[in-house]
Motif scaffolding. Structure first.
Motif, PDB file in Angstrom:
ATOM      1  N   UNK A 200       0.789  -1.231   0.000  1.00  0.00           N
ATOM      2  CA  UNK A 200       0.000   0.000   0.000  1.00  0.00           C
ATOM      3  C   UNK A 200       0.820   1.280   0.000  1.00  0.00           C
ATOM      4  N   UNK A 201       2.073   1.247   0.433  1.00  0.00           N
ATOM      5  CA  UNK A 201       2.864   2.484   0.425  1.00  0.00           C
ATOM      6  C   UNK A 201       3.086   2.944  -1.020  1.00  0.00           C
ATOM      7  N   UNK A 202       3.601   2.065  -1.841  1.00  0.00           N
ATOM      8  CA  UNK A 202       3.745   2.391  -3.260  1.00  0.00           C
ATOM      9  C   UNK A 202       2.394   2.315  -3.961  1.00  0.00           C
ATOM     10  N   UNK A 203       1.564   1.345  -3.588  1.00  0.00           N
ATOM     11  CA  UNK A 203       0.267   1.173  -4.243  1.00  0.00           C
ATOM     12  C   UNK A 203      -0.631   2.382  -4.130  1.00  0.00           C
ATOM     13  N   UNK A 204      -0.703   2.991  -2.945  1.00  0.00           N
ATOM     14  CA  UNK A 204      -1.526   4.187  -2.768  1.00  0.00           C
ATOM     15  C   UNK A 204      -0.997   5.349  -3.603  1.00  0.00           C
ATOM     16  N   UNK A 205       0.320   5.493  -3.656  1.00  0.00           N
ATOM     17  CA  UNK A 205       0.893   6.587  -4.438  1.00  0.00           C
ATOM     18  C   UNK A 205       0.578   6.414  -5.918  1.00  0.00           C
ATOM     19  N   UNK A 206       0.717   5.200  -6.425  1.00  0.00           N
ATOM     20  CA  UNK A 206       0.409   4.922  -7.827  1.00  0.00           C
ATOM     21  C   UNK A 206      -1.078   5.151  -8.101  1.00  0.00           C
ATOM     22  N   UNK A 207      -1.928   4.671  -7.190  1.00  0.00           N
ATOM     23  CA  UNK A 207      -3.368   4.884  -7.347  1.00  0.00           C
ATOM     24  C   UNK A 207      -3.696   6.374  -7.370  1.00  0.00           C
TER      25      UNK A 207
ATOM     26  N   UNK B 141       9.520  10.919  -9.208  1.00  0.00           N
ATOM     27  CA  UNK B 141       9.739  11.859  -8.108  1.00  0.00           C
ATOM     28  C   UNK B 141       8.411  12.265  -7.467  1.00  0.00           C
ATOM     29  N   UNK B 142       7.389  12.450  -8.297  1.00  0.00           N
ATOM     30  CA  UNK B 142       6.065  12.793  -7.762  1.00  0.00           C
ATOM     31  C   UNK B 142       5.522  11.665  -6.902  1.00  0.00           C
ATOM     32  N   UNK B 143       5.709  10.432  -7.344  1.00  0.00           N
ATOM     33  CA  UNK B 143       5.254   9.287  -6.550  1.00  0.00           C
ATOM     34  C   UNK B 143       5.968   9.234  -5.208  1.00  0.00           C
TER      35      UNK B 143
END
Length: 355
Positions: free
Chosen positions: A236-243, A303-305
């Motif tokens: 979820x750390x990367x997943x939420x950012x991608x979402x 970088x935004x992610x």
């Protein structure tokens, strides 16, 4: 089937009917608010509408989707409650997926300093994950669930009949949480589900209680996410950012699709750290790609992610917090990764689309 969550409330997994509403009437509420979106009003409300008769009821409809999970929608809900004469001795029934459950619970818990609410999850995602554990909130400043609180419902009613109303893509999105629960807590189930790709053939009446038990047991041990409960954040750390990045774009990702990206990249980080074997990384990667396919992530948004990840509420001491895997079935919480490591995990994911 009834699963107690401590002494606070029960999760009932069965068709919703008269006995549920008889129990609710015995609590002597002055009336009920039913929060729906445009999908659940048409497809799910008719399954319970007859049980609402005889009690003052205010039905509030909001637009469907994560992009409406914000303060403006909450303001509309509160305004409709005031217009409908809703008082503190009312109860809010949240009939919908994770967005309705999170936002409806948040709106109820803050309206006139709080009214009771029941979660009636209608998506696989909300039935196995979002409706359990008392986490409520809305998105703010482009960060998911960044405004909210912990507050338990008085009950959770899970009815698998609602799943028949879902498009295949929504069902697949929710399945990501089943995969996650297996990877953090049940190696045997992980070995079993790796054979599944046709979700239309899955017996959800067996899978949902199993997944709910995993989350319930973790929540009971750590209700306020100080330790073990952080295992539920795997992917979820990367997943939420991608979402969040794709939320307002034409190729928008559903929650589970973002989490699938997160499970692949965070498994790579686990292997890079040396906690996860390379063969397990390969199996996780292969299965997530078979179920969810591949969504390329533009290199110029990395970088935004990472900035979105820096806003994650789980972070401590300025470091981005992760849950890694030691092996399938065992999670390791409170791990960190540098921006360079996160970038390389995203590059690993992107390269999968060319292999």
């Amino acid at each position: 089937m009834t699963l107690p969550v401590g002494t606070d409330y029960d999760i009932r997994i069965e068709p919703i009917g008269a006995t549920h509403f008889d129990w609710l009437r015995k609590r002597d509420y002055a009336g009920w608010v039913v929060l729906v979106d445009d999908h659940t009003r048409a497809d799910c409300l008719p399954l319970i509408e007859a049980e609402l008769a005889g009690t003052p009821t205010v039905i509030i409809e909001v637009p469907a989707g994560e992009r409406f999970k914000h303060l403006d929608t909450c303001r509309f809900i509160w305004e409709e409650m005031f217009r409908g004469g809703v008082g503190r001795r009312w109860c809010c029934l949240n009939l919908g997926g994770g967005v309705i459950g999170d936002m409806g619970g948040f709106a109820a818990s803050t309206y006139k300093r709080g009214i009771d609410f029941v979660q009636l999850p209608t998506t696989l995602l909300s039935q196995v994950d979002a409706s359990v554990g008392g986490k409520l909130g809305i998105d703010f400043y482009d960060v998911k669930n960044s405004i909210g609180l912990f507050k338990d419902p008085i009950a959770v009613w899970v009815d698998t009949r609602f799943l028949a109303t879902l498009p295949a893509r929504e069902l697949r999105s929710g399945y990501a949480e089943v995969i996650k629960h297996s990877l953090i807590a049940d190696r045997q189930q992980w070995d079993e589900i790796r054979e599944w790709t046709d979700l239309s053939a899955v017996n959800w009446t067996d899978i949902i209680p199993h997944s709910v038990r995993i989350k319930r047991d973790i929540v009971l041990e750590d209700p306020f996410e100080h330790g073990k409960r952080k295992a539920l954040n795997f992917g979820h750390t990367i997943g939420h950012a991608v979402e969040s990045y794709f939320l307002n774009r034409e190729n928008r990702l559903l929650h589970g699709e973002g989490v699938a990206v997160g499970m692949i990249t965070e498994s790579w980080l686990s292997a890079d750290r040396g906690t996860l074997a390379e063969e397990d990384l390969a199996r996780i990667t292969d299965y997530c790609l078979r179920v969810y396919g591949h969504q390329p992530i533009p290199r110029d948004c990395f970088d935004e992610l990472i900035q979105l990840m820096r806003q994650d509420k789980k972070n401590e001491r300025g470091e981005i917090n992760f849950t890694f895997l030691a092996r399938p079935g065992e999670a390791v919480v409170n791990q960190t990764a540098t921006a360079d490591q996160i970038t390389r995990s995203l590059e690993y994911y992107n390269a999968l689309g060319t292999s």
